[in-house]
Design a protein around this motif. Sequence first.
Motif, PDB file in Angstrom:
ATOM      1  N   VAL A  46      82.900  31.612 108.938  1.00 24.72           N
ATOM      2  CA  VAL A  46      83.568  32.628 110.027  1.00 24.72           C
ATOM      3  C   VAL A  46      83.159  33.899 109.493  1.00 24.72           C
ATOM      4  O   VAL A  46      83.009  34.294 108.344  1.00 24.72           O
ATOM      5  N   GLN A  47      82.563  34.665 110.726  1.00 30.40           N
ATOM      6  CA  GLN A  47      82.439  36.018 110.387  1.00 30.40           C
ATOM      7  C   GLN A  47      83.292  36.813 110.908  1.00 30.40           C
ATOM      8  O   GLN A  47      83.960  36.828 111.953  1.00 30.40           O
ATOM      9  N   LEU A  48      83.582  38.070 110.145  1.00 30.85           N
ATOM     10  CA  LEU A  48      84.659  38.996 110.050  1.00 30.85           C
ATOM     11  C   LEU A  48      84.049  40.603 110.293  1.00 30.85           C
ATOM     12  O   LEU A  48      83.361  40.958 109.548  1.00 30.85           O
ATOM     13  N   VAL A  49      84.674  41.027 111.415  1.00 24.52           N
ATOM     14  CA  VAL A  49      84.239  42.453 111.572  1.00 24.52           C
ATOM     15  C   VAL A  49      85.511  43.426 111.843  1.00 24.52           C
ATOM     16  O   VAL A  49      86.227  43.260 112.886  1.00 24.52           O
ATOM     17  N   GLU A  50      85.731  44.258 110.923  1.00 25.58           N
ATOM     18  CA  GLU A  50      86.949  45.364 110.798  1.00 25.58           C
ATOM     19  C   GLU A  50      86.464  46.557 111.678  1.00 25.58           C
ATOM     20  O   GLU A  50      85.406  46.847 112.071  1.00 25.58           O
ATOM     21  N   SER A  51      87.696  47.283 112.447  1.00 24.53           N
ATOM     22  CA  SER A  51      87.427  48.574 113.186  1.00 24.53           C
ATOM     23  C   SER A  51      88.839  49.020 112.853  1.00 24.53           C
ATOM     24  O   SER A  51      89.783  48.259 112.712  1.00 24.53           O
ATOM     25  N   GLY A  52      88.679  50.434 113.348  1.00 21.72           N
ATOM     26  CA  GLY A  52      89.918  51.034 113.503  1.00 21.72           C
ATOM     27  C   GLY A  52      90.482  52.006 112.548  1.00 21.72           C
ATOM     28  O   GLY A  52      91.471  52.878 112.545  1.00 21.72           O
ATOM     29  N   GLY A  53      89.595  52.054 111.361  1.00 26.67           N
ATOM     30  CA  GLY A  53      89.908  53.081 110.552  1.00 26.67           C
ATOM     31  C   GLY A  53      89.601  54.521 110.921  1.00 26.67           C
ATOM     32  O   GLY A  53      89.059  54.781 112.022  1.00 26.67           O
ATOM     33  N   GLY A  54      90.007  55.299 110.022  1.00 24.94           N
ATOM     34  CA  GLY A  54      89.686  56.595 110.380  1.00 24.94           C
ATOM     35  C   GLY A  54      90.281  57.636 109.475  1.00 24.94           C
ATOM     36  O   GLY A  54      90.978  57.189 108.510  1.00 24.94           O
ATOM     37  N   LEU A  55      90.454  59.074 109.866  1.00 20.58           N
ATOM     38  CA  LEU A  55      91.469  60.006 109.064  1.00 20.58           C
ATOM     39  C   LEU A  55      92.567  60.383 109.840  1.00 20.58           C
ATOM     40  O   LEU A  55      92.459  60.627 110.922  1.00 20.58           O
ATOM     41  N   VAL A  56      93.706  60.353 108.985  1.00 20.52           N
ATOM     42  CA  VAL A  56      95.105  60.694 109.512  1.00 20.52           C
ATOM     43  C   VAL A  56      95.780  61.348 108.928  1.00 20.52           C
ATOM     44  O   VAL A  56      95.598  61.267 107.405  1.00 20.52           O
ATOM     45  N   GLN A  57      96.778  61.991 109.221  1.00 17.46           N
ATOM     46  CA  GLN A  57      97.561  62.880 108.360  1.00 17.46           C
ATOM     47  C   GLN A  57      98.717  62.027 107.975  1.00 17.46           C
ATOM     48  O   GLN A  57      98.861  60.914 108.537  1.00 17.46           O
ATOM     49  N   ALA A  58      99.432  62.240 106.592  1.00 14.86           N
ATOM     50  CA  ALA A  58     100.346  61.735 106.122  1.00 14.86           C
ATOM     51  C   ALA A  58     101.515  61.667 107.065  1.00 14.86           C
ATOM     52  O   ALA A  58     101.987  62.623 108.065  1.00 14.86           O
ATOM     53  N   GLY A  59     101.922  60.506 107.125  1.00 10.13           N
ATOM     54  CA  GLY A  59     103.256  60.252 108.178  1.00 10.13           C
ATOM     55  C   GLY A  59     102.646  59.703 109.323  1.00 10.13           C
ATOM     56  O   GLY A  59     103.518  59.079 110.267  1.00 10.13           O
ATOM     57  N   GLY A  60     101.450  59.732 109.701  1.00  8.66           N
ATOM     58  CA  GLY A  60     100.740  59.188 110.882  1.00  8.66           C
ATOM     59  C   GLY A  60     100.559  57.498 110.852  1.00  8.66           C
ATOM     60  O   GLY A  60     100.945  56.986 110.017  1.00  8.66           O
ATOM     61  N   SER A  61      99.903  57.137 112.062  1.00  7.05           N
ATOM     62  CA  SER A  61      99.578  55.624 111.990  1.00  7.05           C
ATOM     63  C   SER A  61      98.386  55.361 112.375  1.00  7.05           C
ATOM     64  O   SER A  61      97.698  56.209 112.979  1.00  7.05           O
ATOM     65  N   LEU A  62      98.097  54.264 112.205  1.00  6.26           N
ATOM     66  CA  LEU A  62      96.769  53.659 112.560  1.00  6.26           C
ATOM     67  C   LEU A  62      96.832  52.060 112.602  1.00  6.26           C
ATOM     68  O   LEU A  62      97.816  51.486 112.185  1.00  6.26           O
ATOM     69  N   ARG A  63      96.086  51.536 113.705  1.00  3.00           N
ATOM     70  CA  ARG A  63      95.814  50.139 113.769  1.00  3.00           C
ATOM     71  C   ARG A  63      94.557  49.521 113.457  1.00  3.00           C
ATOM     72  O   ARG A  63      93.603  49.852 114.430  1.00  3.00           O
ATOM     73  N   LEU A  64      94.425  48.789 112.579  1.00  2.68           N
ATOM     74  CA  LEU A  64      93.285  48.199 112.115  1.00  2.68           C
ATOM     75  C   LEU A  64      93.036  46.794 113.015  1.00  2.68           C
ATOM     76  O   LEU A  64      94.126  45.934 113.201  1.00  2.68           O
ATOM     77  N   SER A  65      91.809  46.370 113.388  1.00  4.22           N
ATOM     78  CA  SER A  65      91.480  45.088 114.040  1.00  4.22           C
ATOM     79  C   SER A  65      90.435  44.610 113.178  1.00  4.22           C
ATOM     80  O   SER A  65      89.601  45.262 112.531  1.00  4.22           O
ATOM     81  N   CYS A  66      90.552  42.954 113.082  1.00  8.00           N
ATOM     82  CA  CYS A  66      89.686  42.268 112.724  1.00  8.00           C
ATOM     83  C   CYS A  66      89.133  41.132 113.624  1.00  8.00           C
ATOM     84  O   CYS A  66      89.915  40.511 113.838  1.00  8.00           O
ATOM     85  N   ALA A  67      87.854  41.263 114.136  1.00  6.49           N
ATOM     86  CA  ALA A  67      87.563  40.276 115.184  1.00  6.49           C
ATOM     87  C   ALA A  67      86.640  39.224 114.396  1.00  6.49           C
ATOM     88  O   ALA A  67      85.886  39.502 113.541  1.00  6.49           O
ATOM     89  N   ALA A  68      87.029  37.768 114.709  1.00  2.62           N
ATOM     90  CA  ALA A  68      86.287  36.982 113.940  1.00  2.62           C
ATOM     91  C   ALA A  68      85.383  36.077 114.795  1.00  2.62           C
ATOM     92  O   ALA A  68      85.656  35.895 116.053  1.00  2.62           O
ATOM     93  N   SER A  69      84.516  35.512 114.424  1.00  2.00           N
ATOM     94  CA  SER A  69      83.370  34.767 115.215  1.00  2.00           C
ATOM     95  C   SER A  69      83.911  33.258 115.148  1.00  2.00           C
ATOM     96  O   SER A  69      84.564  32.976 114.271  1.00  2.00           O
ATOM     97  N   GLY A  70      83.354  32.333 115.977  1.00  2.00           N
ATOM     98  CA  GLY A  70      83.526  30.976 116.030  1.00  2.00           C
ATOM     99  C   GLY A  70      84.917  30.661 116.818  1.00  2.00           C
ATOM    100  O   GLY A  70      85.715  31.337 116.998  1.00  2.00           O
ATOM    101  N   ARG A  71      84.874  29.306 116.801  1.00  3.02           N
ATOM    102  CA  ARG A  71      86.019  28.712 117.593  1.00  3.02           C
ATOM    103  C   ARG A  71      87.118  28.139 116.856  1.00  3.02           C
ATOM    104  O   ARG A  71      87.945  27.647 117.328  1.00  3.02           O
ATOM    105  N   THR A  72      87.132  28.093 115.464  1.00  2.00           N
ATOM    106  CA  THR A  72      88.022  27.603 114.826  1.00  2.00           C
ATOM    107  C   THR A  72      88.971  28.696 114.200  1.00  2.00           C
ATOM    108  O   THR A  72      89.703  28.456 112.987  1.00  2.00           O
ATOM    109  N   PHE A  73      88.919  29.934 114.443  1.00  2.58           N
ATOM    110  CA  PHE A  73      89.836  31.050 114.071  1.00  2.58           C
ATOM    111  C   PHE A  73      91.099  30.690 113.777  1.00  2.58           C
ATOM    112  O   PHE A  73      91.846  31.194 112.940  1.00  2.58           O
ATOM    113  N   SER A  74      91.965  29.888 114.772  1.00  2.94           N
ATOM    114  CA  SER A  74      93.296  29.441 114.467  1.00  2.94           C
ATOM    115  C   SER A  74      93.476  28.638 113.411  1.00  2.94           C
ATOM    116  O   SER A  74      94.579  28.488 113.060  1.00  2.94           O
TER     117      SER A  74
END
Length: 123
Positions: free
Chosen positions: A1-29
């Motif tokens: 399985v291949q994994l690709v992250e996204s959603g990182g960045g610069l944020v101030q303390a107290g803030g929020s971010l959501r990271l995502s990781c997309a996986a290839s293939g049909r057996t992710f589950s």
Amino acid sequence: VQLVESGGGLVQAGGSLRLSCAASGRTFSRYTMGWFRQAPGKEREFVATINWNGGSTDYSDSVKGRFTISRDNAKNTVYLQMNSLKPEDTAVYYCAAYNWGFGATTATSFDYWGQGTQVTVSS
């Protein structure tokens, strides 16, 4: 399985971010998924993990109550919602996977890794 992250960045303390990781293939589950992070000069450390159907999760003490891991098997994606961010959360965040059970929190237990996404929290 291949994994690709996204959603990182610069944020101030107290803030929020959501990271995502997309996986290839049909057996992710079939895979237990995890998030790790690595700050400069430090070892890669466990952040969170989730089992194949999202029914079981585990977190490091340092993020418990602030971060939430979730997954959408229909979209082959795992997420890390990060709230109340602190400067000490600054690191490269990695998505990882393995398919032989649930409960591992060491990097050596995970077989597949993404390339990482940078999260920087300013004070």
